[in-house]
Every structure is written in C-alpha cells, then in structure tokens.
Design a protein around this motif. Structure first.
Motif, PDB file in Angstrom:
ATOM      1  N   LEU A  56       0.830  -1.198   0.000  1.00  0.00           N
ATOM      2  CA  LEU A  56       0.000   0.000   0.000  1.00  0.00           C
ATOM      3  C   LEU A  56       0.863   1.246   0.000  1.00  0.00           C
ATOM      4  CD1 LEU A  56      -2.759   1.365   0.181  1.00  0.00           C
ATOM      5  CD2 LEU A  56      -2.598   1.192   2.669  1.00  0.00           C
ATOM      6  N   GLY A  57       1.939   1.234   0.799  1.00  0.00           N
ATOM      7  CA  GLY A  57       2.824   2.392   0.840  1.00  0.00           C
ATOM      8  C   GLY A  57       3.427   2.691  -0.515  1.00  0.00           C
ATOM      9  N   ARG A  58       3.862   1.629  -1.206  1.00  0.00           N
ATOM     10  CA  ARG A  58       4.443   1.839  -2.542  1.00  0.00           C
ATOM     11  C   ARG A  58       3.410   2.423  -3.495  1.00  0.00           C
ATOM     12  NH1 ARG A  58       7.108  -2.993  -1.130  1.00  0.00           N
ATOM     13  NH2 ARG A  58       5.494  -4.279  -2.100  1.00  0.00           N
ATOM     14  N   ARG A  59       2.179   1.927  -3.433  1.00  0.00           N
ATOM     15  CA  ARG A  59       1.149   2.422  -4.359  1.00  0.00           C
ATOM     16  C   ARG A  59       0.793   3.877  -4.081  1.00  0.00           C
ATOM     17  NH1 ARG A  59      -1.321  -2.605  -3.317  1.00  0.00           N
ATOM     18  NH2 ARG A  59      -2.927  -1.600  -2.044  1.00  0.00           N
ATOM     19  N   LEU A  60       0.850   4.283  -2.816  1.00  0.00           N
ATOM     20  CA  LEU A  60       0.369   5.611  -2.456  1.00  0.00           C
ATOM     21  C   LEU A  60       1.480   6.643  -2.273  1.00  0.00           C
ATOM     22  CD1 LEU A  60      -2.476   4.668   0.027  1.00  0.00           C
ATOM     23  CD2 LEU A  60      -2.688   5.378  -2.348  1.00  0.00           C
ATOM     24  N   LEU A  61       2.721   6.204  -2.271  1.00  0.00           N
ATOM     25  CA  LEU A  61       3.821   7.139  -2.089  1.00  0.00           C
ATOM     26  C   LEU A  61       4.709   7.270  -3.319  1.00  0.00           C
ATOM     27  CD1 LEU A  61       4.938   6.216   1.543  1.00  0.00           C
ATOM     28  CD2 LEU A  61       3.494   8.121   0.829  1.00  0.00           C
ATOM     29  N   ASP A 108       4.304  14.118 -11.831  1.00  0.00           N
ATOM     30  CA  ASP A 108       4.087  14.131 -10.384  1.00  0.00           C
ATOM     31  C   ASP A 108       2.891  13.283  -9.964  1.00  0.00           C
ATOM     32  OD1 ASP A 108       2.167  15.764 -11.484  1.00  0.00           O
ATOM     33  OD2 ASP A 108       2.511  17.462 -10.146  1.00  0.00           O
ATOM     34  N   ALA A 109       2.286  12.555 -10.898  1.00  0.00           N
ATOM     35  CA  ALA A 109       1.172  11.670 -10.577  1.00  0.00           C
ATOM     36  C   ALA A 109       1.680  10.425  -9.868  1.00  0.00           C
ATOM     37  CB  ALA A 109       0.420  11.286 -11.848  1.00  0.00           C
ATOM     38  N   LEU A 110       0.788   9.757  -9.148  1.00  0.00           N
ATOM     39  CA  LEU A 110       1.154   8.506  -8.503  1.00  0.00           C
ATOM     40  C   LEU A 110       1.453   7.452  -9.559  1.00  0.00           C
ATOM     41  CD1 LEU A 110      -1.460   8.297  -5.600  1.00  0.00           C
ATOM     42  CD2 LEU A 110       0.985   8.746  -5.379  1.00  0.00           C
ATOM     43  N   ALA A 111       2.466   6.634  -9.283  1.00  0.00           N
ATOM     44  CA  ALA A 111       2.788   5.552 -10.204  1.00  0.00           C
ATOM     45  C   ALA A 111       1.620   4.586 -10.340  1.00  0.00           C
ATOM     46  CB  ALA A 111       4.037   4.813  -9.719  1.00  0.00           C
ATOM     47  N   GLU A 113      -1.403   5.396 -10.588  1.00  0.00           N
ATOM     48  CA  GLU A 113      -2.290   5.943 -11.619  1.00  0.00           C
ATOM     49  C   GLU A 113      -1.790   5.552 -13.005  1.00  0.00           C
ATOM     50  OE1 GLU A 113      -3.074  10.127 -11.198  1.00  0.00           O
ATOM     51  OE2 GLU A 113      -3.139   9.996  -9.018  1.00  0.00           O
ATOM     52  N   ALA A 114      -0.470   5.526 -13.161  1.00  0.00           N
ATOM     53  CA  ALA A 114       0.102   5.093 -14.439  1.00  0.00           C
ATOM     54  C   ALA A 114      -0.255   3.637 -14.700  1.00  0.00           C
ATOM     55  CB  ALA A 114       1.625   5.272 -14.411  1.00  0.00           C
ATOM     56  N   ALA A 115      -0.161   2.798 -13.672  1.00  0.00           N
ATOM     57  CA  ALA A 115      -0.511   1.390 -13.825  1.00  0.00           C
ATOM     58  C   ALA A 115      -1.981   1.237 -14.205  1.00  0.00           C
ATOM     59  CB  ALA A 115      -0.220   0.640 -12.530  1.00  0.00           C
ATOM     60  N   LYS A 116      -2.835   2.022 -13.579  1.00  0.00           N
ATOM     61  CA  LYS A 116      -4.270   1.957 -13.882  1.00  0.00           C
ATOM     62  C   LYS A 116      -4.550   2.397 -15.318  1.00  0.00           C
ATOM     63  CE  LYS A 116      -8.734   3.728 -12.255  1.00  0.00           C
ATOM     64  NZ  LYS A 116      -9.410   4.607 -11.255  1.00  0.00           N
ATOM     65  N   LEU A 117      -3.857   3.444 -15.761  1.00  0.00           N
ATOM     66  CA  LEU A 117      -4.041   3.952 -17.114  1.00  0.00           C
ATOM     67  C   LEU A 117      -3.584   2.918 -18.145  1.00  0.00           C
ATOM     68  CD1 LEU A 117      -5.039   6.608 -18.409  1.00  0.00           C
ATOM     69  CD2 LEU A 117      -2.662   7.366 -18.482  1.00  0.00           C
ATOM     70  N   MET A 118      -2.463   2.263 -17.876  1.00  0.00           N
ATOM     71  CA  MET A 118      -1.979   1.233 -18.794  1.00  0.00           C
ATOM     72  C   MET A 118      -2.971   0.073 -18.894  1.00  0.00           C
ATOM     73  SD  MET A 118       2.088   0.884 -17.970  1.00  0.00           S
ATOM     74  CE  MET A 118       3.239   2.227 -18.203  1.00  0.00           C
ATOM     75  N   GLU A 119      -3.492  -0.330 -17.750  1.00  0.00           N
ATOM     76  CA  GLU A 119      -4.436  -1.440 -17.748  1.00  0.00           C
ATOM     77  C   GLU A 119      -5.739  -1.058 -18.445  1.00  0.00           C
ATOM     78  OE1 GLU A 119      -6.660  -4.440 -14.558  1.00  0.00           O
ATOM     79  OE2 GLU A 119      -5.425  -2.790 -13.844  1.00  0.00           O
ATOM     80  N   GLN A 120      -6.204   0.143 -18.174  1.00  0.00           N
ATOM     81  CA  GLN A 120      -7.475   0.602 -18.746  1.00  0.00           C
ATOM     82  C   GLN A 120      -7.428   0.666 -20.264  1.00  0.00           C
ATOM     83  OE1 GLN A 120      -8.653   4.405 -17.174  1.00  0.00           O
ATOM     84  NE2 GLN A 120     -10.388   4.619 -18.566  1.00  0.00           N
ATOM     85  N   HIS A 121      -6.291   1.133 -20.819  1.00  0.00           N
ATOM     86  CA  HIS A 121      -6.182   1.318 -22.265  1.00  0.00           C
ATOM     87  C   HIS A 121      -5.342   0.222 -22.945  1.00  0.00           C
ATOM     88  CE1 HIS A 121      -8.178   5.209 -22.081  1.00  0.00           C
ATOM     89  NE2 HIS A 121      -7.416   5.505 -21.024  1.00  0.00           N
ATOM     90  N   ARG A 122      -4.964  -0.792 -22.140  1.00  0.00           N
ATOM     91  CA  ARG A 122      -4.226  -1.937 -22.675  1.00  0.00           C
ATOM     92  C   ARG A 122      -2.965  -1.514 -23.423  1.00  0.00           C
ATOM     93  NH1 ARG A 122      -9.090  -5.992 -24.808  1.00  0.00           N
ATOM     94  NH2 ARG A 122     -10.181  -6.104 -22.798  1.00  0.00           N
ATOM     95  N   ILE A 123      -2.185  -0.677 -22.758  1.00  0.00           N
ATOM     96  CA  ILE A 123      -0.912  -0.227 -23.315  1.00  0.00           C
ATOM     97  C   ILE A 123       0.193  -0.579 -22.324  1.00  0.00           C
ATOM     98  CG2 ILE A 123      -1.886   1.614 -24.728  1.00  0.00           C
ATOM     99  CD1 ILE A 123      -1.243   3.594 -22.526  1.00  0.00           C
ATOM    100  N   THR A 124       1.429  -0.613 -22.798  1.00  0.00           N
ATOM    101  CA  THR A 124       2.551  -0.986 -21.931  1.00  0.00           C
ATOM    102  C   THR A 124       3.574   0.133 -21.765  1.00  0.00           C
ATOM    103  OG1 THR A 124       3.728  -1.952 -23.817  1.00  0.00           O
ATOM    104  CG2 THR A 124       2.333  -3.429 -22.518  1.00  0.00           C
ATOM    105  N   VAL A 125       3.374   1.248 -22.464  1.00  0.00           N
ATOM    106  CA  VAL A 125       4.308   2.374 -22.385  1.00  0.00           C
ATOM    107  C   VAL A 125       3.523   3.657 -22.189  1.00  0.00           C
ATOM    108  CG1 VAL A 125       6.094   3.702 -23.573  1.00  0.00           C
ATOM    109  CG2 VAL A 125       5.987   1.227 -23.875  1.00  0.00           C
ATOM    110  N   LEU A 126       4.026   4.519 -21.296  1.00  0.00           N
ATOM    111  CA  LEU A 126       3.416   5.829 -21.082  1.00  0.00           C
ATOM    112  C   LEU A 126       4.487   6.904 -21.144  1.00  0.00           C
ATOM    113  CD1 LEU A 126       0.825   5.741 -18.132  1.00  0.00           C
ATOM    114  CD2 LEU A 126       0.440   6.564 -20.456  1.00  0.00           C
ATOM    115  N   LEU A 127       4.145   8.024 -21.780  1.00  0.00           N
ATOM    116  CA  LEU A 127       5.023   9.192 -21.781  1.00  0.00           C
ATOM    117  C   LEU A 127       4.610  10.087 -20.620  1.00  0.00           C
ATOM    118  CD1 LEU A 127       5.047  10.006 -25.599  1.00  0.00           C
ATOM    119  CD2 LEU A 127       6.637   8.561 -24.292  1.00  0.00           C
TER     120      LEU A 127
END
Length: 325
Positions: free
Chosen positions: A194-199, A283-286, A288-302
């Motif tokens: 949880l700490g890793r996800r939120l920090l 500066d977004a939480l990592a 959130e990046a994981a959620k965005l990748m899963e939601q749009h079925r992508i493996t790379v984010l800029l």
C-alpha cells in the motif's frame, strides 16, 4: 495416542462458535465508557503506553502496533520490566492502557499506585469490572467472556479474542476521530504494498534525460528504429524542439506497419507516429500510471511536466521493478 477426526472438527467448530459469541457479546456492553476511553486517548499529548502480562501482553503488543500505525503514538511496556526501570518510559502527558482478563495480575497491580502518582490517566481493559485494576482505572472497558474456548475453561482463548476485537474497535474509533486518511496510513507503511502504491510517483521511477527515446517528426524511419533499439523502452516519443509531445511509435505499431507491406525506407517518424498519445503527469502517482496502462491496454506511457513538455517515459517493467504492480 489416537486422533479422532470427528472430535477434532467438533472442537474446532465449538472454538469458533464460542469466540464469535464472545466478540458479539461485547457489543451489548459498549457504553459511554467506551466513548470516554476514546476521548481520553484522543486528548493525550504524549503516547499511549500499553501494558499486559502473559497472553494479554501479546495482545497488548499487537494493539500498540495497531495504534501506532493508525495515527495514535503508542508503545508496549512489559509490567515486569517496568518494576525494574522501564516505568521511567512513562511520562506526564502519556496515558496507560492496561490489559488483564482477571485484573489481579501482581506484576501489573503493583504498578497502579505509581502510575496514578505520575498523574497519568489509566484505561483498563479487563474481564472483571470489580478487580483491583478496574478500581484504579479512570475508565474501564469490559472485555469479559462467558467462557473460554479451551475445553478445560483455563487457557486464554475467547478472552484474548475479545481483547483483540475491543482493542481494534478502539483503534478504529481513534483513527476516524483523528481524520486519519489512506495517505497517512501509507506514510507509516512505506515498505508495504500500500505504501508503494500511495507514495511512489511517476517521477520516482520514470526514465529521464538521454534514457528517454525521442525523435523529431522529420527523423527518418531508420533513425526512429535506431533510437528505439538503443533505449530499449519498446517505444519512442515523437516531440518538437521545445519538448511538446506530438506522438508515439511502439513495437506494436511496427508490427502492424510491416504487415501493410509499405516501403518503410521512405517514411518519417511523423508519417508513422500515433498522434495524441496517452500521457501522464510526472508528479502523478505511479499507481495511476498502472491503472491507465491497464485501462487502455498499453505498456508504455510518456510522462509530461506541468507545462505539457516531455519529461520522461516508463513501461510496465519499470512499474514491476518498483513493485507498484
């Protein structure tokens, strides 16, 4: 010695029934005293010092840890050690939470006059509200049970389960009264999932600088391929001279392009890129990046900065290395 499977299961069922009844029985005895205990512990400027002997001591250690991790500074002091110097760990401004089913444990009762002399408020959690511990306490929480789950009615079983449950009820009421939030919990658990996800933020794990594959739209297809191969991200950003993100080209895009049979040598990065790619603030939480990748079925984010300029990039492997996913 023989094992009777039917007897084993019967005793297991009886134990669970007795302990469940012990916990549910606490509800009917919750009163203004519980509210007073929460109010007293909430007002403490110092720490909550939890004490208990034997099995109640083990419960006390767990409760002190739960309180400390949910916004109420707390620690455990062993009553026997307190008689040999550790009583000095209790200071004015603290509060004592003493746990004893009988309320008559010598190692604990001998300390009670000394605790009162310090002017430290005392909350007792006991199964006997007429005990020595209860008589010395400012607030008494009744943790009594009808019987132990032990067939001999001797080993602390249902009574310690009741103590655990009542202690958790205290901790939950206190964290709510303090306005304790998910983010606060994460700060006290930085090593946990949880700490890793939120920090952890994107900028903590993203690739940056020369490690970010990027080309201009005028770059040749060969230059684009060399950049992707060299940086090993599985994609390349297409950006203008000021860092504005124009598009992205990925390994998947390459496979689909090859299948078209087009002459790739004549193409530029601007010809093959996908415009308006998914991006995330650095500066977004990592998480959130994981959620965005899963939601749009992508493996790379800029990743982009506050001005929308390319600041970095990350892929699912980066997230896994950081144990965000």
């Amino acid at each position: 010695m023989t094992l009777d499977p039917a007897q084993v299961l019967r005793l297991a069922h009886d134990t669970l029934d007795i302990e469940a009844a012990a916990v549910l029985g606490l509800k009917g005895r919750l009163s203004d005293d519980f509210v007073r205990a929460v109010s007293l512990l909430l007002a403490v400027d110092g720490r909550v010092v939890v004490m208990g002997m034997g099995k109640s001591g083990h419960v006390g250690r767990k409760l002190a840890a739960t309180l400390a991790s949910t916004g109420t500074p707390a620690f455990f002091v062993h009553p026997a050690e307190a008689s040999h110097g550790d009583l000095g760990m209790i200071q004015r401004g603290d509060a004592v939470l003493a746990i004893s089913n009988s309320g008559e444990v010598d190692e604990l009762t001998v300390l009670l006059p000394l605790v009162k002399r310090l002017g430290v408020p005392l909350v007792a959690m006991t199964g006997h509200t007429g005990s020595t511990l209860a008589r010395h306490a400012d607030v008494v929480l009744d943790s009594g049970v009808a019987k132990e789950a032990c067939p001999l009615n001797l080993a602390p079983t249902a009574s310690t389960t009741a103590q655990l449950a009542l202690g958790d009820a205290l901790a939950v009421a206190l964290l709510d009264a303090r306005g304790f939030r998910t983010e606060d919990f994460a700060r006290s658990h930085p090593g946990g999932a949880l700490g890793r996800r939120l920090l952890t933020r994107v900028l903590d794990i993203m690739r940056r600088g020369d490690d970010v594959p990027r080309v201009t739209p005028a770059a040749s297809f060969s230059e684009l391929m060399r950049e992707m191969t060299r940086k090993g991200l599985g994609a390349s950003a297409v950006a203008d001279a000021e860092g504005g993100v124009l598009g992205i080209f990925t390994d998947g895009d390459l496979r689909r392009l090859v299948e078209t049979g087009r002459d790739l040598r004549a193409l530029t990065a601007g010809d093959v890129m996908r415009g308006q790619p998914r991006t995330i603030r650095d500066d977004a939480l990592a998480a959130e990046a994981a959620k965005l990748m899963e939601q749009h079925r992508i493996t790379v984010l800029l990743a982009v900065d506050a001005d929308g300029r390319l600041a970095g990039a990350l892929n699912s492997n980066d997230l896994m290395r950081a144990k965000v996913i």
